[in-house]
Write a protein that holds these residues in place. Structure first.
Motif, short mmCIF file in Angstrom:
data_model
loop_
_atom_site.label_atom_id
_atom_site.label_comp_id
_atom_site.label_asym_id
_atom_site.label_seq_id
_atom_site.Cartn_x
_atom_site.Cartn_y
_atom_site.Cartn_z
N ASP A 143 12.44 17.56 -49.59
CA ASP A 143 12.76 17.53 -50.91
C ASP A 143 13.21 15.40 -51.77
N GLU A 144 14.08 15.90 -51.45
CA GLU A 144 14.91 14.95 -52.40
C GLU A 144 14.67 13.48 -51.47
N ARG A 145 14.35 13.30 -50.43
CA ARG A 145 15.43 12.09 -49.17
C ARG A 145 14.16 11.52 -48.85
N VAL A 146 12.53 12.31 -48.58
CA VAL A 146 12.56 11.50 -47.85
C VAL A 146 10.58 11.48 -49.15
N VAL A 147 10.71 9.61 -49.02
CA VAL A 147 9.66 8.93 -49.65
C VAL A 147 8.77 8.65 -49.03
N VAL A 148 7.51 8.54 -49.22
CA VAL A 148 6.19 8.41 -48.42
C VAL A 148 5.09 7.56 -49.31
N GLU A 149 5.33 6.82 -48.57
CA GLU A 149 3.94 5.47 -49.30
C GLU A 149 2.71 5.05 -48.21
N THR A 150 1.54 5.66 -48.64
CA THR A 150 0.77 5.34 -48.11
C THR A 150 -1.03 5.42 -49.59
N ASP A 151 -1.04 5.01 -48.53
CA ASP A 151 -3.03 5.65 -49.00
C ASP A 151 -3.24 6.27 -48.86
N ASP A 152 -3.76 7.65 -50.31
CA ASP A 152 -4.34 9.22 -50.49
C ASP A 152 -5.15 8.43 -49.63
N LYS A 153 -5.78 7.47 -49.22
CA LYS A 153 -7.42 7.51 -49.38
C LYS A 153 -7.10 7.04 -47.27
N ALA A 154 -6.44 6.89 -47.03
CA ALA A 154 -6.04 6.80 -45.32
C ALA A 154 -6.19 7.52 -44.77
N VAL A 155 -7.03 8.22 -43.81
CA VAL A 155 -8.18 9.00 -43.22
C VAL A 155 -9.01 8.22 -41.55
N ALA A 156 -7.88 9.01 -40.75
CA ALA A 156 -8.41 8.10 -40.15
C ALA A 156 -8.99 9.75 -38.20
N ARG A 157 -8.76 9.56 -37.26
CA ARG A 157 -9.56 10.34 -36.51
C ARG A 157 -8.31 10.34 -35.46
N PHE A 158 -6.91 11.14 -35.27
CA PHE A 158 -5.85 11.47 -34.15
C PHE A 158 -6.21 12.92 -33.65
N ASP A 159 -5.39 13.58 -32.79
CA ASP A 159 -5.12 14.47 -32.38
C ASP A 159 -4.18 14.76 -33.08
N LEU A 160 -4.18 15.73 -34.12
CA LEU A 160 -3.45 16.46 -35.44
C LEU A 160 -1.80 17.38 -34.30
N VAL A 161 -2.24 18.25 -33.75
CA VAL A 161 -1.42 18.16 -33.10
C VAL A 161 -0.04 17.22 -32.46
#
Length: 190
Positions: free
Chosen positions: A66-84
């Motif tokens: 919560d306090e230490r991780v900063v995420v920088e991503t486009d909320d629309k970044a969607v791709a197809r991957f093996d989610l597991v």
């Protein structure tokens, strides 16, 4: 010792060591289960998901994030991957970054041509240059290893990424820190 001691300081120290041992054992067991899951993973159909959602789920399970991780991503970044497999790789990279640094951990998602790159960067000590080629081997902890790591986190991430036909690159940052970059063939979601 904790039960037998009348000295409060000795009892507290024994209990702290016990808690640390249980935490270490729990993480090792989870990592061994993760490794078995990666090795036993069948070629699953790729699912479409927003990477911000995947990262949100991973971070929700990490109290220190919560306090230490900063995420920088486009909320629309969607791709197809093996989610597991992607979840296992990212969770282990983020845990390692949190464990080996005291400051912020930055997770960046970026498109690089035909590839999608996910970079996990910390401000820790990095990895000795001689250890970089071996650090993703199972149980290899390098010269500057801590007493609590098992040497499995990077091996799990490496195996999971390889099973998705991607690459995991590790590089030391200047003046210190480590950047772990997952590069996967982008299969844009429709």
């Amino acid at each position: 010792m904790a039960l037998a001691s009348q000295n409060g300081e000795v009892r507290e120290n024994a209990l702290r060591q016990m808690v640390a041992g249980v935490d270490r054992t729990s993480r090792l067991v989870r990592q061994l289960l993760d490794l078995a899951a990666v090795e036993g993973a069948e070629r699953a159909p790729h699912s479409a998901a927003a990477l911000s959602d995947i990262l949100g789920r991973i971070l929700a399970d990490m109290p220190a994030a919560d306090e230490r991780v900063v995420v920088e991503t486009d909320d629309k970044a969607v791709a197809r991957f093996d989610l597991v497999l992607l979840t296992l790789a990212l969770r282990n990279l983020i845990e390692n970054a949190l464990f080996h640094s005291e400051g912020k951990v930055v997770v960046r998602v970026r498109e690089a041509g035909e590839h999608l790159e996910i970079v996990v960067e910390d401000d820790g000590p990095g990895i000795a240059a001689d250890d970089l080629p071996r650090v993703s081997e199972r149980f290899f902890r390098g010269r500057t290893h801590s007493q609590t790591g098992s040497g499995l986190g990077l091996a799990i991430a490496q195996e999971a990424v390889a099973r998705m036909a991607g690459t995991l690159a590790l590089r030391n940052c200047d003046p210190h820190g480590l950047a772990a970059t997952i590069s996967l063939q982008a299969q844009r979601a429709s």
